[in-house]
Design a protein around this motif. Structure first.
Motif, PDB file in Angstrom:
ATOM      1  N   VAL A   1      -2.516 -13.449  -1.047  1.00 61.50           N
ATOM      2  CA  VAL A   1      -3.463 -13.631  -1.827  1.00 61.50           C
ATOM      3  C   VAL A   1      -3.389 -14.280  -2.948  1.00 61.50           C
ATOM      4  O   VAL A   1      -2.071 -14.662  -3.460  1.00 61.50           O
ATOM      5  CB  VAL A   1      -3.738 -11.819  -2.693  1.00 61.50           C
ATOM      6  N   THR A   2      -4.372 -15.329  -3.160  1.00 57.72           N
ATOM      7  CA  THR A   2      -4.380 -16.222  -4.014  1.00 57.72           C
ATOM      8  C   THR A   2      -3.427 -15.934  -5.424  1.00 57.72           C
ATOM      9  O   THR A   2      -3.677 -15.129  -5.937  1.00 57.72           O
ATOM     10  CB  THR A   2      -5.787 -16.513  -4.481  1.00 57.72           C
ATOM     11  N   GLY A   3      -2.764 -16.977  -5.552  1.00 62.25           N
ATOM     12  CA  GLY A   3      -1.828 -17.028  -6.983  1.00 62.25           C
ATOM     13  C   GLY A   3      -0.868 -15.790  -7.023  1.00 62.25           C
ATOM     14  O   GLY A   3      -0.761 -15.393  -8.252  1.00 62.25           O
ATOM     15  N   THR A   4      -0.576 -15.125  -6.007  1.00 59.87           N
ATOM     16  CA  THR A   4       0.339 -14.065  -6.124  1.00 59.87           C
ATOM     17  C   THR A   4       1.322 -14.093  -4.905  1.00 59.87           C
ATOM     18  O   THR A   4       1.227 -14.961  -4.024  1.00 59.87           O
ATOM     19  CB  THR A   4      -0.391 -12.680  -6.133  1.00 59.87           C
ATOM     20  N   ARG A   5       2.242 -13.264  -4.725  1.00 59.52           N
ATOM     21  CA  ARG A   5       3.152 -12.907  -3.842  1.00 59.52           C
ATOM     22  C   ARG A   5       2.657 -11.715  -2.842  1.00 59.52           C
ATOM     23  O   ARG A   5       3.367 -11.274  -2.040  1.00 59.52           O
ATOM     24  CB  ARG A   5       4.706 -12.923  -4.050  1.00 59.52           C
ATOM     25  N   ASN A   6       1.502 -10.949  -3.370  1.00 60.94           N
ATOM     26  CA  ASN A   6       1.040 -10.234  -2.579  1.00 60.94           C
ATOM     27  C   ASN A   6       0.226 -10.501  -1.092  1.00 60.94           C
ATOM     28  O   ASN A   6      -0.293 -11.520  -1.221  1.00 60.94           O
ATOM     29  CB  ASN A   6      -0.234  -9.383  -3.304  1.00 60.94           C
ATOM     30  N   PHE A   7       0.646  -9.624  -0.207  1.00 64.47           N
ATOM     31  CA  PHE A   7      -0.005 -10.057   0.881  1.00 64.47           C
ATOM     32  C   PHE A   7      -0.510  -8.840   1.702  1.00 64.47           C
ATOM     33  O   PHE A   7      -0.018  -7.933   1.769  1.00 64.47           O
ATOM     34  CB  PHE A   7       0.883 -11.062   2.056  1.00 64.47           C
ATOM     35  N   ILE A   8      -1.193  -9.169   2.965  1.00 61.14           N
ATOM     36  CA  ILE A   8      -1.221  -8.213   4.138  1.00 61.14           C
ATOM     37  C   ILE A   8      -0.971  -8.894   5.259  1.00 61.14           C
ATOM     38  O   ILE A   8      -1.263 -10.123   5.367  1.00 61.14           O
ATOM     39  CB  ILE A   8      -2.934  -7.751   3.910  1.00 61.14           C
ATOM     40  N   GLY A   9      -0.849  -8.349   6.368  1.00 59.42           N
ATOM     41  CA  GLY A   9      -0.365  -8.982   7.404  1.00 59.42           C
ATOM     42  C   GLY A   9       0.064  -7.921   8.550  1.00 59.42           C
ATOM     43  O   GLY A   9      -0.103  -6.650   8.662  1.00 59.42           O
ATOM     44  N   MET A  10       0.514  -8.674   9.729  1.00 62.09           N
ATOM     45  CA  MET A  10       0.750  -7.810  10.993  1.00 62.09           C
ATOM     46  C   MET A  10       2.294  -8.228  11.652  1.00 62.09           C
ATOM     47  O   MET A  10       2.335  -9.534  11.641  1.00 62.09           O
ATOM     48  CB  MET A  10      -0.150  -7.964  12.036  1.00 62.09           C
ATOM     49  N   GLU A  11       3.201  -7.367  11.679  1.00 59.44           N
ATOM     50  CA  GLU A  11       4.434  -7.584  12.235  1.00 59.44           C
ATOM     51  C   GLU A  11       4.493  -7.045  13.709  1.00 59.44           C
ATOM     52  O   GLU A  11       4.352  -5.884  13.913  1.00 59.44           O
ATOM     53  CB  GLU A  11       5.460  -7.238  11.468  1.00 59.44           C
ATOM     54  N   VAL A  12       4.689  -7.856  14.617  1.00 62.02           N
ATOM     55  CA  VAL A  12       4.691  -7.615  16.071  1.00 62.02           C
ATOM     56  C   VAL A  12       6.264  -7.409  16.339  1.00 62.02           C
ATOM     57  O   VAL A  12       6.861  -8.497  16.557  1.00 62.02           O
ATOM     58  CB  VAL A  12       3.831  -8.374  16.929  1.00 62.02           C
ATOM     59  N   ASN A  13       6.797  -6.309  16.715  1.00 59.88           N
ATOM     60  CA  ASN A  13       8.395  -6.405  17.052  1.00 59.88           C
ATOM     61  C   ASN A  13       8.345  -5.753  18.542  1.00 59.88           C
ATOM     62  O   ASN A  13       7.920  -5.009  19.068  1.00 59.88           O
ATOM     63  CB  ASN A  13       8.944  -4.931  16.184  1.00 59.88           C
TER      64      ASN A  13
ATOM     65  N   ARG B   1       2.187  -5.913   1.048  1.00 56.02           N
ATOM     66  CA  ARG B   1       3.224  -6.090  -0.090  1.00 56.02           C
ATOM     67  C   ARG B   1       2.539  -6.215  -1.301  1.00 56.02           C
ATOM     68  O   ARG B   1       1.431  -7.088  -1.735  1.00 56.02           O
ATOM     69  CB  ARG B   1       4.288  -7.285  -0.037  1.00 56.02           C
ATOM     70  N   LEU B   2       2.881  -5.425  -2.445  1.00 56.51           N
ATOM     71  CA  LEU B   2       2.170  -5.455  -3.857  1.00 56.51           C
ATOM     72  C   LEU B   2       3.303  -5.881  -4.822  1.00 56.51           C
ATOM     73  O   LEU B   2       4.250  -5.171  -4.819  1.00 56.51           O
ATOM     74  CB  LEU B   2       1.393  -4.238  -4.022  1.00 56.51           C
ATOM     75  N   GLY B   3       2.953  -6.535  -5.834  1.00 50.85           N
ATOM     76  CA  GLY B   3       3.901  -6.831  -6.907  1.00 50.85           C
ATOM     77  C   GLY B   3       3.601  -5.916  -7.940  1.00 50.85           C
ATOM     78  O   GLY B   3       2.357  -5.782  -8.375  1.00 50.85           O
ATOM     79  N   LEU B   4       4.747  -5.150  -8.519  1.00 51.08           N
ATOM     80  CA  LEU B   4       4.449  -4.128  -9.527  1.00 51.08           C
ATOM     81  C   LEU B   4       4.893  -4.832 -10.772  1.00 51.08           C
ATOM     82  O   LEU B   4       4.460  -4.395 -11.961  1.00 51.08           O
ATOM     83  CB  LEU B   4       5.481  -3.094  -9.284  1.00 51.08           C
ATOM     84  N   ALA B   5       5.841  -5.956 -10.876  1.00 49.13           N
ATOM     85  CA  ALA B   5       6.184  -6.784 -11.595  1.00 49.13           C
ATOM     86  C   ALA B   5       6.565  -7.942 -11.290  1.00 49.13           C
ATOM     87  O   ALA B   5       6.533  -8.261  -9.827  1.00 49.13           O
ATOM     88  CB  ALA B   5       7.303  -6.082 -12.726  1.00 49.13           C
ATOM     89  N   GLU B   6       6.992  -8.818 -12.121  1.00 56.10           N
ATOM     90  CA  GLU B   6       7.246 -10.470 -11.633  1.00 56.10           C
ATOM     91  C   GLU B   6       8.591 -10.379 -10.719  1.00 56.10           C
ATOM     92  O   GLU B   6       8.645 -10.929  -9.882  1.00 56.10           O
ATOM     93  CB  GLU B   6       7.678 -11.238 -12.779  1.00 56.10           C
ATOM     94  N   ASN B   7       9.578  -9.149 -10.972  1.00 59.05           N
ATOM     95  CA  ASN B   7      10.725  -9.183 -10.146  1.00 59.05           C
ATOM     96  C   ASN B   7      10.608  -7.921  -9.347  1.00 59.05           C
ATOM     97  O   ASN B   7      11.964  -7.624  -8.712  1.00 59.05           O
ATOM     98  CB  ASN B   7      12.020  -9.484 -10.890  1.00 59.05           C
ATOM     99  N   LEU B   8       9.669  -7.391  -9.319  1.00 58.14           N
ATOM    100  CA  LEU B   8       9.530  -5.812  -8.267  1.00 58.14           C
ATOM    101  C   LEU B   8       8.271  -5.888  -7.620  1.00 58.14           C
ATOM    102  O   LEU B   8       7.155  -5.886  -8.173  1.00 58.14           O
ATOM    103  CB  LEU B   8       9.669  -4.850  -9.549  1.00 58.14           C
TER     104      LEU B   8
END
Length: 294
Positions: A225-237, A254-261
């Motif tokens: 997602v723009t300007g963040t480390r949040n993402f959606i995606g697919m992992e194929v194992n 993945r969602l950011g709850l704080a800068e380091n969490l």
């Protein structure tokens, strides 16, 4: 009447132009925000080693960020559940990873598995509860290309396989070794789209059972997602074992709850596995000392 129609059409055209201008402005703002955020991650003041921002998979995760810099560190705590038809498998782990020098990462992990019959049933047998292993790992990023937004790494995981919890004190605690060299290649396409491949053999050698060979192929596709480390995606194992290929799809976010969490949420969808149903997995990611500048 004609004048009214013409005025109406001119008004609609003006609104359309304004709407298009607003959309174009929003795209420009997003592009600028992405560029600034990526620059903050990749060009840390005082650091001279280049680094490319990549989305890291949540289930089969990396030992450390590709292009890791000295002093980076991270704690992970994770829990999950997998439907095994007759019983449920619950797994948990705690891990610590750090980079003592640029581009070299280390990890220590303790994974655990607990099993339970479903709906009170007691037919058949289930695996014994166990602290799976003591896992030690390292990873070295040997290529970082800022021009192409590509990173490549080699790594090795060594697991000291441990005995079932109900056999501790009766059998030897150390049952065998798991050898797992691997290769990672990742590319960011533009500012938002990420691909990554993680692959290598997994060799299990137990002291009283001989050797078992599995080859792992993990493919990853993410949108950050723009300007963040949040993402959606697919992992194929995928695993190739005894000539059979098994595949599990793991949609994730993945969602950011704080800068380091951050928190990662993963679902498991086995493909063509009659003895496995849906599963879930949650990973809590804490990075001491991590800060963004905006």
């Amino acid at each position: 009447m004609k004048k009214l129609l013409i005025l109406t059409l001119l008004g609609l055209q003006s609104l359309g132009l304004l709407a298009q201008e607003a959309i174009d402005t929003l795209k420009i703002q997003r592009t600028i925000l992405d560029s600034l955020f990526i620059d903050e991650i990749e060009n840390v003041p005082g650091s001279i080693r280049p680094k490319v921002l990549h989305a890291e998979p949540l289930y089969i995760d990396l030992i450390r960020d590709l292009g890791a810099r000295k002093g980076e560190k991270e704690w992970n705590v994770a829990m999950g559940m997998q439907d095994k038809r007759r019983y449920d498998e619950f797994h948990a782990l705690i891990e610590y990873e750090w980079a003592p020098v640029d581009r070299l990462g280390f990890e220590v992990e303790l994974p655990m598995s607990i099993y339970s019959f479903r709906n009170g049933g007691r037919e058949g047998t289930i695996p014994a509860n166990r602290l799976e292993s003591l896992k030690l790992a390292s990873q070295y990023t040997f290529l970082v290309s800022e021009k192409r937004n590509v990173s490549m790494a080699l790594g090795y995981i060594h697991e000291f396989e441990l005995a079932d919890l109900n056999r501790l004190g009766k059998d030897r605690a150390w049952k065998g070794n798991i050898y797992n060299p691997f290769f990672v290649a990742a590319k960011r396409w533009g500012t938002n789209y990420h691909t990554l491949v993680y692959t290598g053999p997994r060799i299990l050698r137990e002291f009283d059972r001989g050797t078992d060979f599995t080859y792992e192929i993990n493919l990853n596709f993410h949108y950050m997602v723009t300007g963040t480390r949040n993402f959606i995606g697919m992992e194929v194992n995928q695993e190739i074992h005894a000539g059979t290929l098994t595949t599990t799809l793991r949609p994730q976010m993945r969602l950011g709850l704080a800068e380091n969490l951050m928190v990662g949420i993963v679902s498991a969808i086995p493909i063509g596995q009659p003895d496995a149903g849906l599963g879930s997995f949650v990973r809590i990611i804490y990075e001491p000392g991590f800060r963004t500048f905006h």
